[in-house]
Design an enzyme around this catalytic site. Structure first.
Site, PDB file in Angstrom:
ATOM      1  N   ARG A   1       0.831  -1.214   0.000  1.00  0.00           N
ATOM      2  CA  ARG A   1       0.000   0.000   0.000  1.00  0.00           C
ATOM      3  C   ARG A   1       0.862   1.260   0.000  1.00  0.00           C
ATOM      4  O   ARG A   1       0.978   1.945  -0.998  1.00  0.00           O
ATOM      5  CB  ARG A   1      -0.953  -0.015   1.208  1.00  0.00           C
ATOM      6  CG  ARG A   1      -2.194   0.843   1.051  1.00  0.00           C
ATOM      7  CD  ARG A   1      -1.961   2.320   1.219  1.00  0.00           C
ATOM      8  NE  ARG A   1      -1.291   2.687   2.434  1.00  0.00           N
ATOM      9  CZ  ARG A   1      -0.797   3.905   2.705  1.00  0.00           C
ATOM     10  NH1 ARG A   1      -0.900   4.875   1.825  1.00  0.00           N
ATOM     11  NH2 ARG A   1      -0.198   4.129   3.840  1.00  0.00           N
TER      12      ARG A   1
ATOM     13  N   HIS B   1      10.758   6.723   7.908  1.00  0.00           N
ATOM     14  CA  HIS B   1      11.225   6.847   6.543  1.00  0.00           C
ATOM     15  C   HIS B   1      12.726   7.045   6.552  1.00  0.00           C
ATOM     16  O   HIS B   1      13.292   7.633   7.482  1.00  0.00           O
ATOM     17  CB  HIS B   1      10.510   8.010   5.842  1.00  0.00           C
ATOM     18  CG  HIS B   1       9.154   7.614   5.338  1.00  0.00           C
ATOM     19  ND1 HIS B   1       8.434   8.353   4.443  1.00  0.00           N
ATOM     20  CD2 HIS B   1       8.388   6.529   5.606  1.00  0.00           C
ATOM     21  CE1 HIS B   1       7.287   7.749   4.178  1.00  0.00           C
ATOM     22  NE2 HIS B   1       7.224   6.640   4.879  1.00  0.00           N
TER      23      HIS B   1
ATOM     24  N   CYS C   1       9.927   9.308  -1.604  1.00  0.00           N
ATOM     25  CA  CYS C   1       9.390  10.396  -0.794  1.00  0.00           C
ATOM     26  C   CYS C   1       8.771  11.426  -1.729  1.00  0.00           C
ATOM     27  O   CYS C   1       9.465  11.982  -2.573  1.00  0.00           O
ATOM     28  CB  CYS C   1      10.498  11.033   0.032  1.00  0.00           C
ATOM     29  SG  CYS C   1       9.912  12.405   1.046  1.00  0.00           S
TER      30      CYS C   1
ATOM     31  N   ASN D   1      10.147   4.859   2.523  1.00  0.00           N
ATOM     32  CA  ASN D   1      10.033   3.803   3.525  1.00  0.00           C
ATOM     33  C   ASN D   1      11.348   3.073   3.783  1.00  0.00           C
ATOM     34  O   ASN D   1      12.157   2.904   2.888  1.00  0.00           O
ATOM     35  CB  ASN D   1       9.024   2.755   3.053  1.00  0.00           C
ATOM     36  CG  ASN D   1       7.595   3.256   3.133  1.00  0.00           C
ATOM     37  OD1 ASN D   1       7.122   3.643   4.194  1.00  0.00           O
ATOM     38  ND2 ASN D   1       6.915   3.271   2.000  1.00  0.00           N
TER      39      ASN D   1
END
Lengths: 307, 301
Positions: free
Chosen positions: A20, A214, A245, A254
């Site tokens: 996702r 992140h 990003c 991530n």
């Protein structure tokens, strides 16, 4: 939650957000069957939770337009949770109709981010989520709450840890079983992670906290280590570090699941996840996306021929 | 598990030597000199300049004498150079070096493959260098490779690391830099290794040299800091790949390290912007992308 002699948790739950959060932030649209295959492969790795898709309008997020087909098409392995994002009541109903048994809602610790992202204030967004959470509770559907910009905002810059604590507390008391604190632009460091967690831990029990780091500034693993040293036992990550990003073009987003597991294995922390199997799933999706992995573990293992 | 952090950390910049040595493209001498001069303006106190090793083995460092003589030497900044043997040491001193480094390893196989002798024999060679350095009042830094794993032997015992470190320290090295040569270490193995080494060498004389091949470097450094280590090696732009994992990264990027230390309120004296500018310079010269995530992210904002 049991602690080892080192003071670290014995077990850490990894929440895999690649299908996702990861895919949502990848440029190339991924065909439905590839998404399903990715999730099926991830289901076999031992991961306890895999975020499948987002029931958001395809106008806003074209990558997630096939949410119904994906939800219906995946294999559901016993013992694995398959949460989906539901930004509002309409999305929630749609998710349930498609077979979802867990949902997530997204708040933010920044007014500017909330306005720019979903075109309303934090207060208004919480009003929307309240409807979702009420309906979910009526149906015994667990709800996970995310708080974005926990360590910094692309518009506001520094974020007050007390604001993070306030928003987290609202979501938790409305009925979210877990609050995932997101360093949305990856600017956090072990210093700001500690300060933020200290503030949030005054309002929310440790067992209900997760971190979603992140790696945009390379700080993710150090930040995660800080969090787990403080007792946090749920960590979000994305296979192959999928998902760039959106606020720093070309930069990473991530943290890679493989790199997190490698670290946790080295700390003697149990995750139940098979690292090699995750690397294979990562290899599959990177091939499908025609991109290099963002996982250093995968890169190194591939180079040295250990997989 | 998370005590207090040191108030200050000394960052040892190894880009011009360890970094460039592991870069494919040979860098022209003027570029090397400019790199070091730019680094000298960032606030870094220690910049490893070059290696006085035979150009037959390390062509990238063939211009060691020109580099040593060509750089601006700022007061208050140390420019150590590698000296694998007495000959190298003498050449280094003749070229103006005021500090040298020697390289040991915690793995027999690595030593054999790398410099074709046993650990014991390598330490005997170093003894000559130590003697000469003592006579010339030249400080010597000792490196120990493979402290958290070896490309040939696999797992390395913390006791072996402690043994080699102790020998080098008692031979007269003022500091021992513990190198995770292939980056396989994790906060778990780092803690375990340091706990044993710290029984033999005072923590004030220890440094960590972490590679980011498996993405673990900053987490490993964090643990080392928590245990009292206050000297950390890093390479601008993360220069220097891993010779044991083709295409994989090697040294941790100085920018990413300084970013983390800044966030912890730890003083380094380093200007991050100037450091990033230096990284941009050398990456352009090498025609490659930076390995620093901080640099990558900052460019785009």
């Amino acid at each position: 939650q049991e602690l080892q002699a080192s003071g670290l948790p014995e077990y850490i739950k990894i929440v895999e957000v690649g299908p996702r959060d990861g895919l949502q932030n990848e440029k190339a649209i991924v065909p439905t069957d590839i998404k399903i295959e990715l999730i099926n492969q991830l289901s076999k790795t031992g991961l306890p939770a895999i975020e499948v898709t987002s029931f958001v309008s395809s106008k806003w997020v074209p990558q997630m337009a096939d949410h119904k087909e994906v939800m219906r098409g995946i294999e559901r392995h016993p013992g694995v949770q398959y949460p989906v994002l539901t930004p509002n009541l309409q999305g929630f109903h749609s998710a349930i109709a498609a077979g979802a048994t867990e949902v997530s809602v997204f708040g933010a610790a920044s007014e500017s981010f909330s306005k720019m992202n979903i075109n309303c204030s934090i207060e208004e967004s919480i009003g929307r989520f309240e409807e979702v959470i009420k309906s979910a509770r009526n149906m015994n559907i667990p709800v996970r709450g995310y708080v974005s910009c926990a360590l910094g905002c692309p518009y506001e810059g520094n974020i007050d840890p007390d604001k993070v604590a306030e928003v987290s507390k609202r979501l938790y008391s409305m009925g979210c079983y877990e609050i995932s604190l997101g360093d949305t632009i990856g600017v956090g460091t072990p210093g700001s992670m500690r300060k933020m967690l200290e503030a949030v831990m005054k309002e929310i029990p440790l067992s209900a906290l997760a971190v979603h780091c992140h790696d945009t500034y390379g700080q993710a693993l150090a930040n995660i280590l800080t969090a787990i040293q403080m007792g946090v036992a749920v960590v979000d990550s994305s296979v192959a570090g999928l998902g760039g990003c959106p606020y720093a073009k070309g930069a990473t987003g991530n943290v890679a699941t493989e790199d997190v597991i490698y670290m946790l294995n080295g700390l003697g922390i149990n995750t139940g996840v098979n690292l090699c199997a995750v690397m294979e799933a990562g290899n599959f999706i990177c091939t499908a996306l025609n991109k290099k992995t963002n996982s250093k573990v995968a890169q190194a293992s591939f180079s040295t021929g250990t997989i | 598990a998370s005590g207090a952090y040191p108030k200050r950390v000394k960052v040892v910049e190894v880009g011009p030597r360890d970094g460039l040595q592991n870069e494919k493209n040979v860098v022209p001498t003027p570029v090397k000199i400019n790199l070091i001069n730019m680094l000298s303006e960032t606030g870094l106190q220690v910049i490893e300049a070059t290696s006085f090793v035979s150009p037959k083995w390390v062509p990238q460092m063939a211009d060691h004498t020109e580099v040593m003589q060509g750089i601006n030497k700022f007061p208050g900044i140390s420019y150590p150079v590698l000296t694998p043997n007495l000959k190298g040491f003498q050449a280094a001193v003749a070229a103006g070096a005021k500090e040298v480094s020697i390289f040991g390893a915690a793995s027999e196989m690595f030593t054999r493959k790398n410099i074709n002798c046993s650990i014991e024999e390598s330490l005997e060679r170093f003894d000559e260098v130590m003697k000469a350095a003592r006579e010339a009042s030249i400080p010597v830094r000792g490196y120990v490779s493979c402290v958290l794993g070896c490309p040939y032997e696999g797992k390395i015992s913390a006791a072996k690391v402690a043994e080699v470190s102790k020998k080098m320290y008692s031979m007269g090295c003022y500091e021992i830099s513990l190198g995770d040569t292939i980056g396989v270490g994790t906060p778990g193995s780092m803690r375990e290794m340091l706990a044993v080494v710290m029984q033999e060498v005072p923590v004030g004389a220890l440094a960590v040299h972490c590679h980011d091949t498996y993405g673990q470097a900053l987490a490993n450094i964090l643990v080392a800091l928590q245990m009292g280590v206050s000297v950390v090696d890093a390479s601008v732009a993360g220069l220097g790949g891993c010779p044991y994992a083709q295409g994989a990264s090697g040294n941790v990027a100085t920018e990413d390290l300084v970013y983390m230390l800044n966030g912890l309120g730890i003083h380094t004296g380093v200007d991050l912007q100037k450091l990033m500018d230096t990284g941009t310079f050398i990456c352009n010269a090498l025609n490659r992308k930076t390995n620093s995530k901080v640099s990558q992210a900052s460019c785009r904002l």
